[in-house]
Design an enzyme around this catalytic site. Structure first.
Site, PDB file in Angstrom:
ATOM      1  CB  ALA A  58     -20.263  -4.364  -2.260  1.00 10.88           C
ATOM      2  CE  LYS A  59     -14.231  -2.835  -6.299  1.00 10.37           C
ATOM      3  NZ  LYS A  59     -13.929  -2.945  -7.747  1.00 10.37           N
ATOM      4  N   GLY A  60     -18.690   0.437  -1.312  1.00  6.69           N
ATOM      5  CA  GLY A  60     -19.585   1.524  -0.926  1.00  6.69           C
ATOM      6  C   GLY A  60     -20.996   1.392  -1.447  1.00  6.69           C
ATOM      7  N   GLY A  97     -14.129  -6.072   2.129  1.00  7.75           N
ATOM      8  CA  GLY A  97     -15.119  -5.612   1.153  1.00  7.75           C
ATOM      9  C   GLY A  97     -16.556  -5.830   1.567  1.00  7.75           C
ATOM     10  N   PRO A  98     -16.897  -5.741   2.868  1.00  5.96           N
ATOM     11  CG  PRO A  98     -17.059  -5.011   5.083  1.00  5.96           C
ATOM     12  CD  PRO A  98     -16.056  -5.323   4.007  1.00  5.96           C
ATOM     13  CG  LEU A 149     -23.906  -3.737  -0.221  1.00  5.16           C
ATOM     14  CD1 LEU A 149     -23.441  -5.083   0.311  1.00  5.16           C
ATOM     15  CD2 LEU A 149     -25.363  -3.831  -0.673  1.00  5.16           C
ATOM     16  CB  THR A 150     -22.746   2.965   2.308  1.00  6.04           C
ATOM     17  OG1 THR A 150     -22.634   3.635   1.042  1.00  6.04           O
ATOM     18  CG2 THR A 150     -21.482   2.161   2.572  1.00  6.04           C
ATOM     19  CE1 TYR A 164      -3.062  -3.016   0.287  1.00  6.84           C
ATOM     20  CE2 TYR A 164      -3.374  -2.540   2.618  1.00  6.84           C
ATOM     21  CZ  TYR A 164      -3.646  -3.310   1.496  1.00  6.84           C
ATOM     22  OH  TYR A 164      -4.511  -4.374   1.600  1.00  6.84           O
TER      23      TYR A 164
END
Length: 302
Positions: free
Chosen positions: A201-203, A198-199, A205-206, A51
């Site tokens: 999913a790249k945002g 990734g819970p 599921l917000t 990173y």
């Protein structure tokens, strides 16, 4: 915050961890997020030597000075950066791992790593040699435990069979349920924890992530994602937010030791951490979520 035992180790980790990749390179901002995470009861911090070409480890190391004993610190190895060249090369050799750990220890300002993870893996790797490197580092006290970060079931099976890994970092969310078919049963059988990355999913599921559905996700088209978001919000009703529903979907899976959420602001960190106080999903809610989402399957790497 609730803590879970990671695999069969003596590491007890907060059920929500901080994925440090999203911290960015503004050190003052990153420090505020890390300190807020500690104040919220988060003790699991995950970074990697890849990173920002090592800068992420440096920022995390400086932010944790004086509080090292409070945390379970995880980093990764295997993607080798060659000075003067763009990108990186894959190198899971014993020689490289034994050398790379020194750089991570220096950047993290610590004399041991709690969880050292292989950052990938293929069937063509010298797997026994890689395992030997991790075992040697453990014997020497440079690392406490080791695991792998992989979405390849065939690679995961080999490490379960041949090594003493305590965890597998795997992409897992309502939108990516592939692990439920190929990975979770195997790891549960052997007492190995999943670190769910990734819970959200790249945002998508917000609560404010509808715009991030553009272009789709895995085998979901954009229109399907918008429809699924609406269905998930209806399932949660007034009990919890969409963000918390998505996080709890991973947190409430018994095989998951820690659900890794990134944060680029203190506010986002607090929202993620608050999922630990949200009501767990009921069996009825889980059933509904699974009926409206796809039981994805791995098409490759089986």
């Amino acid at each position: 915050m609730k803590k879970n035992r990671l695999g069969k180790s003596d590491l007890y980790v907060s059920e929500i961890g901080l994925g440090c990749m999203s911290l960015g390179t503004d050190e003052a901002a990153a420090r505020r997020i890390i300190h807020e995470a500690l104040d919220q009861g988060i003790n699991f911090f995950d970074t990697a030597d890849l990173y920002d070409r090592g800068l992420n480890e440096e920022i995390v190391g400086r932010a944790l000075e004086g509080r090292r004993s409070e945390v379970v610190l995880a980093t990764k190895v295997g993607n080798r950066i060659i000075p003067g060249r763009d990108g990186w090369v894959w190198d899971p050799s014993k020689e490289y791992i034994m050398e790379a750990v020194k750089g991570s220890l220096r950047r993290l300002r610590t004399d041991y790593i709690d969880l050292y993870q292989l950052h990938g893996g293929t069937m063509e790797d010298p797997i026994d040699e890689t395992i030997e490197a991790f075992e040697r580092l453990k014997e020497q006290g440079w690392i406490r435990w080791y695991g792998i970060s992989s979405i390849r079931p065939n690679v995961i099976r080999e490490y379960v069979k041949r090594s003493n890994i305590i965890s597998v970092m795997n992409q897992y969310s309502i939108l990516d349920r592939r692990a439920e078919e190929a990975v979770i049963p195997l790891l549960q059988e052997h007492g190995i924890s999943i670190i769910a990355r990734g819970p959200l999913a790249k945002g998508i599921l917000t609560d404010r992530g509808g715009h991030k559905a553009a272009g789709g996700f895995l085998d979901y088209a954009e229109e399907e994602l918008h429809a699924l978001r609406d269905q998930l919000q209806q399932i949660a009703e007034s009990k919890r937010s969409l963000t918390h529903t998505a996080l709890r979907y991973c947190m409430d899976q018994p095989a998951v030791g820690v659900t890794l959420a990134g944060a680029s602001s203190v506010e986002q960190l607090r929202e993620n951490a608050a999922a630990s106080q949200a009501p767990p999903l009921t069996e009825e809610e889980l059933g509904k979520i699974r009926s409206v989402s796809k039981a994805n399957r791995y098409a490759e790497h089986r």
